[in-house]
Motif scaffolding. Structure first.
Motif, PDB file in Angstrom:
ATOM      1  N   GLU A  80       0.779  -1.240   0.000  1.00 57.05           N
ATOM      2  CA  GLU A  80       0.000   0.000   0.000  1.00 57.05           C
ATOM      3  C   GLU A  80       0.812   1.292   0.000  1.00 57.05           C
ATOM      4  O   GLU A  80       0.298   2.335  -0.377  1.00 57.05           O
ATOM      5  CB  GLU A  80      -0.978   0.001   1.164  1.00 57.05           C
ATOM      6  N   ASN A  81       2.077   1.256   0.396  1.00 56.64           N
ATOM      7  CA  ASN A  81       2.870   2.484   0.432  1.00 56.64           C
ATOM      8  C   ASN A  81       3.559   2.787  -0.893  1.00 56.64           C
ATOM      9  O   ASN A  81       4.234   3.797  -1.010  1.00 56.64           O
ATOM     10  CB  ASN A  81       3.906   2.424   1.544  1.00 56.64           C
ATOM     11  N   PHE A  82       3.413   1.897  -1.892  1.00 59.54           N
ATOM     12  CA  PHE A  82       4.062   2.094  -3.178  1.00 59.54           C
ATOM     13  C   PHE A  82       3.039   1.988  -4.301  1.00 59.54           C
ATOM     14  O   PHE A  82       2.053   1.283  -4.195  1.00 59.54           O
ATOM     15  CB  PHE A  82       5.166   1.051  -3.406  1.00 59.54           C
ATOM     16  N   VAL A  83       3.293   2.716  -5.377  1.00 63.50           N
ATOM     17  CA  VAL A  83       2.460   2.622  -6.567  1.00 63.50           C
ATOM     18  C   VAL A  83       3.327   2.146  -7.729  1.00 63.50           C
ATOM     19  O   VAL A  83       4.528   2.430  -7.783  1.00 63.50           O
ATOM     20  CB  VAL A  83       1.780   3.967  -6.926  1.00 63.50           C
ATOM     21  N   PHE A  84       2.727   1.402  -8.634  1.00 60.64           N
ATOM     22  CA  PHE A  84       3.424   0.887  -9.803  1.00 60.64           C
ATOM     23  C   PHE A  84       3.382   1.922 -10.913  1.00 60.64           C
ATOM     24  O   PHE A  84       2.318   2.444 -11.254  1.00 60.64           O
ATOM     25  CB  PHE A  84       2.769  -0.420 -10.265  1.00 60.64           C
ATOM     26  N   ILE A  85       4.542   2.255 -11.465  1.00 62.07           N
ATOM     27  CA  ILE A  85       4.647   3.188 -12.578  1.00 62.07           C
ATOM     28  C   ILE A  85       5.059   2.369 -13.801  1.00 62.07           C
ATOM     29  O   ILE A  85       6.131   1.776 -13.814  1.00 62.07           O
ATOM     30  CB  ILE A  85       5.710   4.288 -12.313  1.00 62.07           C
ATOM     31  N   PRO A  86       4.198   2.299 -14.837  1.00 61.07           N
ATOM     32  CA  PRO A  86       4.540   1.479 -16.008  1.00 61.07           C
ATOM     33  C   PRO A  86       5.639   2.116 -16.851  1.00 61.07           C
ATOM     34  O   PRO A  86       5.958   3.295 -16.686  1.00 61.07           O
ATOM     35  CB  PRO A  86       3.219   1.413 -16.779  1.00 61.07           C
TER      36      PRO A  86
END
Length: 100
Positions: free
Chosen positions: A36-42
């Motif tokens: 939850e503390n990270f987001v995926f950047i494509p």
């Protein structure tokens, strides 16, 4: 933001998120998206001035990084023997401006 600073940030974020990535970016969620503390950047491209740069997929923190946390990151690189990456991740203090 200067080109060298942006590339340094992308390198750091790519290194931090690299261990979580096990497949090429797609429209599907990447492994570990439950963190939850990270987001995926494509993957994609970034245009800086007249340069086009390919950017690999990575994870980025949802929150700002403190100086102490960045120092911990630098120390971790050094402790694990990633001397070249440690040197690259050091801030370029010659680019700092004295505002006083």
């Amino acid at each position: 933001m200067q080109k060298t600073n942006l590339l340094l940030i992308l390198l750091m974020l790519s290194f931090m998120g690299h261990s979580c990535l096990s497949k090429k970016a797609t429209n599907q969620k990447a492994p570990g998206d439950h963190i939850e503390n990270f987001v995926f950047i494509p993957e994609g491209i970034a245009i800086l001035n007249d340069d086009t740069i390919a950017v690999n997929p990575f994870r980025m923190s949802r929150y700002e990084l403190s100086n102490a946390e960045y120092l911990e990151f630098l120390n971790d690189l050094k402790d694990k023997g990633f001397d070249a990456k440690h040197k690259t991740a050091l801030p370029d203090t010659t680019q700092w401006i004295n505002l006083t």
